[in-house]
Design a protein around this motif. Structure first.
Motif, short mmCIF file in Angstrom:
data_model
loop_
_atom_site.label_atom_id
_atom_site.label_comp_id
_atom_site.label_asym_id
_atom_site.label_seq_id
_atom_site.Cartn_x
_atom_site.Cartn_y
_atom_site.Cartn_z
N PRO A 1 70.83 77.45 82.59
CA PRO A 1 71.48 76.74 81.50
C PRO A 1 70.70 75.53 80.98
CG PRO A 1 73.04 77.22 83.27
CD PRO A 1 71.67 77.49 83.81
N VAL A 2 69.77 75.01 81.78
CA VAL A 2 69.05 73.79 81.38
C VAL A 2 67.54 73.96 81.52
CG1 VAL A 2 70.92 72.14 81.81
CG2 VAL A 2 69.46 72.88 83.72
N LYS A 3 67.06 75.19 81.41
CA LYS A 3 65.64 75.43 81.62
C LYS A 3 64.78 74.73 80.58
CE LYS A 3 65.66 79.94 79.26
NZ LYS A 3 65.38 81.40 79.42
N THR A 4 65.27 74.60 79.34
CA THR A 4 64.50 73.92 78.30
C THR A 4 64.35 72.44 78.64
OG1 THR A 4 65.29 75.46 76.62
CG2 THR A 4 64.40 73.36 75.85
N GLU A 5 65.43 71.83 79.07
CA GLU A 5 65.40 70.41 79.43
C GLU A 5 64.51 70.17 80.65
OE1 GLU A 5 68.88 71.16 76.92
OE2 GLU A 5 68.13 72.14 78.74
N LEU A 6 64.60 71.05 81.65
CA LEU A 6 63.78 70.89 82.85
C LEU A 6 62.30 71.03 82.52
CD1 LEU A 6 65.95 72.76 85.48
CD2 LEU A 6 65.29 70.35 85.57
N LEU B 1 62.86 60.54 80.38
CA LEU B 1 63.59 61.63 81.02
C LEU B 1 64.94 61.84 80.33
CD1 LEU B 1 62.90 60.94 84.82
CD2 LEU B 1 62.07 62.90 83.50
N LYS B 2 65.59 60.76 79.97
CA LYS B 2 66.89 60.88 79.31
C LYS B 2 66.76 61.48 77.92
CE LYS B 2 69.36 57.44 82.02
NZ LYS B 2 70.17 56.21 82.04
N LYS B 3 65.71 61.12 77.22
CA LYS B 3 65.47 61.72 75.90
C LYS B 3 65.22 63.22 76.02
CE LYS B 3 63.50 57.67 73.56
NZ LYS B 3 62.27 57.09 72.96
N ALA B 4 64.63 63.63 77.13
CA ALA B 4 64.32 65.05 77.33
C ALA B 4 65.53 65.86 77.81
CB ALA B 4 63.19 65.19 78.35
N LYS C 1 72.09 65.93 80.65
CA LYS C 1 72.60 67.29 80.62
C LYS C 1 72.29 68.03 81.92
CE LYS C 1 72.38 71.64 77.98
NZ LYS C 1 71.79 72.33 76.80
N VAL C 2 71.07 67.81 82.44
CA VAL C 2 70.69 68.47 83.70
C VAL C 2 71.54 67.95 84.85
CG1 VAL C 2 68.82 68.90 85.33
CG2 VAL C 2 68.34 68.86 82.88
N GLU D 1 74.96 69.52 84.68
CA GLU D 1 74.95 70.92 85.10
C GLU D 1 74.79 71.03 86.61
OE1 GLU D 1 75.30 74.93 85.09
OE2 GLU D 1 75.63 73.61 83.35
N PHE D 2 73.89 70.20 87.17
CA PHE D 2 73.70 70.20 88.62
C PHE D 2 75.00 69.83 89.32
CE2 PHE D 2 72.60 68.62 92.77
CZ PHE D 2 71.51 69.39 93.17
N GLN D 3 75.68 68.80 88.82
CA GLN D 3 76.92 68.36 89.45
C GLN D 3 78.00 69.43 89.36
OE1 GLN D 3 77.15 65.11 90.95
NE2 GLN D 3 78.81 66.25 91.93
N LYS D 4 78.08 70.09 88.22
CA LYS D 4 79.06 71.16 88.04
C LYS D 4 78.86 72.26 89.09
CE LYS D 4 80.17 74.83 84.69
NZ LYS D 4 79.80 75.40 83.37
N GLN D 5 77.61 72.68 89.25
CA GLN D 5 77.34 73.74 90.22
C GLN D 5 77.52 73.25 91.65
OE1 GLN D 5 73.71 75.98 89.55
NE2 GLN D 5 73.80 75.65 87.35
#
Length: 509
Positions: free
Chosen positions: A449-454, A486-489, A493-494, A497-501
């Motif tokens: 779900p966050v591969k673009t951001e990572l 990092l926040k701009k990237a 959101k990452v 998503e990490f916390q949700k999982q």
């Protein structure tokens, strides 16, 4: 035996992983040719019962490991197959080694295209990926049927890293020395004693040693790699990105570069760099082990295994080495109990037999020694409980030294005669005070779900991380700039998503 030192671990691994150091849910009752009863003969069970009159048919197990082939693999394989046949397991072993640099790319392709694979090495990243793609088999039924010796050999703490949604997808190695929350390194004991300094037990002791080295030997590199790590605070675990840590106290993912401890670490590294304790050319790749072993460096970073490597290979007349472990957190902790697993392909026709073979290794010390050390009298002997070179053999020409860390059993693990005298004790003692285990051990973050951001964050990481860790960059500007980029990237959101999982994983536990 893994330890992360960012860029510098890549330098070591590229020169030493070389020496080494990571499910179509089919039934586990697959065999090339089933016995009439459809069950596995009991002769090879952990109970070591008498051979059954109903022999198992011979099957070939295709085994895929990372690294380079062992020169004497064929001879050892023949000996293993002979003993396996005598014990009723009746398997042939076909090994395929894939170079470390290609393993993580080639193995997924082999599994996806249906290549013949039975047993393979996996690590946390591979295992998580393969479970999601249904490429490896759940092993609970096979372990219940044929894995009694495996279960007896491995403490229950080793199973969470291979357990996903309540199912076991690998046989873990019984690792030692996985505790975090310490700065560990190897020092030149002869230099410390020469300068009249006490044993190094605190960071202040370490700095006193560093200053004495620099004063008396200005040409020496003090730290062969930057001493990265949190200096103080609660246990936190690294995650999928340098920008995120997981806090054991709060059970929350946090922005690493917003934490006061991170700035404190960066300032500490900067101080070491400005004092000249970290080499000015630290960003230039080099063989950091060679720096210590040749006497160019006074502190060799790394864990207990690295200490043993240094003790074996230091080439300085009169040099003595010692292992130091300095507490950095309020409590030592284990982010994982083991890094190395053996999994079985979901397409394997021999899942039961694969587990039977892995069980056979743990069934007796003789079996384990043959798998680990080769043919007794040719590749090894045992003297006073240690592995030694057979009399008359050339140690440099021993053609069998496979990756014991894949199937390691702490009960059968033996020191080598060439080990540091205190290595085995240091290794066995390292985890003894650890009571805190990662609450997310076995959690595999789905990055889809966050591969673009990572990907964007990874590019930024290369710009800042290593310079901050080495003290090359001024933390007063570099740390906030890094955090902001990092926040701009997409850092927030990452983290979400990490916390949700992670919350879903914790709820299931």
């Amino acid at each position: 035996m893994r330890i992360s030192f960012g860029k510098w671990s890549g330098v070591v691994l590229s020169s030493v992983l070389l020496a080494a150091l990571v499910s179509a849910c089919g039934s586990s009752n697959k065999e090339g040719t089933a016995s009439p009863s459809g069950t596995v003969a009991p002769s090879a069970q952990a109970s070591e019962s008498a051979p059954s009159s109903e022999a198992l048919p011979v099957v070939t197990l295709n085994i895929v490991y990372p690294g380079d082939p062992q020169p004497d693999q064929d001879a050892v394989t023949a000996a293993l197959e002979k003993k396996l046949a005598e014990d009723g397991v009746n398997v042939k072993l076909k090994y395929q080694y894939i170079p470390w640099g290609d393993y993580f790319q080639k193995l997924p392709i082999m599994l996806a295209t249906g290549d013949q694979v039975d047993i393979m090495w996996t690590d946390p990243n591979l295992l998580g990926t393969f479970v999601k793609s249904n490429s490896i088999a759940p092993l609970d039924e096979a372990l219940a049927k044929n894995g009694q010796a495996i279960v007896a050999a491995l403490d229950e703490k080793y199973w969470p890293p291979v357990t996903v949604n309540g199912k076991k997808y690998g046989v873990p190695a019984g690792a030692l020395g996985t505790t975090k929350g310490y700065y560990t390194a190897t020092l030149r004991k002869d230099l410390r004693e020469k300068y009249g300094l006490p044993e190094v037990k605190t960071m202040d002791d370490l700095l006193a040693y560093a200053e004495a080295v620099k004063t008396n030997n200005p040409e020496m590199i003090v730290f062969n790699e930057p001493p990265a790590g949190f200096l103080r605070g609660e246990p936190v675990q690294s995650t999928a990105s340098d920008g995120i840590v997981f806090n054991y106290a709060t059970l929350k993912a946090e922005a690493k570069y917003d934490r006061p401890q991170t700035m404190e670490d960066a300032r500490f590294s900067r101080m070491l760099y400005e004092k000249g304790y970290i080499d000015k050319d630290v960003m230039v790749g080099r063989d950091i082990r060679a720096d210590f072993n040749s006497g160019k460096a006074a502190i060799g970073g790394g864990d207990v295994y690295e200490y043993n490597n240094y003790a074996r290979n230091i080439a300085v007349d009169g040099a003595q080495v010692e292992f130091v472990s300095i507490p950095l957190t309020t409590e030592p902790y284990m982010p994982t109990t083991t890094w190395n697993f053996q999994s079985v392909a979901a397409t394997s026709k021999n899942i039961d037999r694969a587990i039977l073979f892995l069980n056979w290794i743990q069934q007796s010390e003789d079996n384990y020694d043959m798998m680990t050390n080769g043919i007794k009298g040719t590749h090894y002997d045992v003297k006073d409980g240690a592995i030694v070179v057979p009399e008359g053999a050339d140690a440099a020409k021993i053609g069998y030294a496979p990756p014991e860390w894949m199937w390691q059993n702490p009960k059968f693990l033996k020191p080598k005669a060439s080990d540091a005298p205190d290595f085995m004790q240091q290794l066995q003692d390292f985890d003894k005070n650890t009571k805190l285990f990662s609450p997310i051990m076995g959690f595999n973050f789905d990055q889809t779900p966050v591969k673009t951001e990572l990907a964007a964050m990874s590019t930024i990481e290369n710009k800042y991380k290593y310079g901050i860790t080495a003290g090359v960059l001024d933390p007063e500007t570099a740390v906030p700039e890094y955090g902001a980029e990092l926040k701009k990237a997409g850092l927030d959101k990452v983290i979400a998503e990490f916390q949700k999982q992670a919350d879903a994983f914790l709820a299931e536990k």
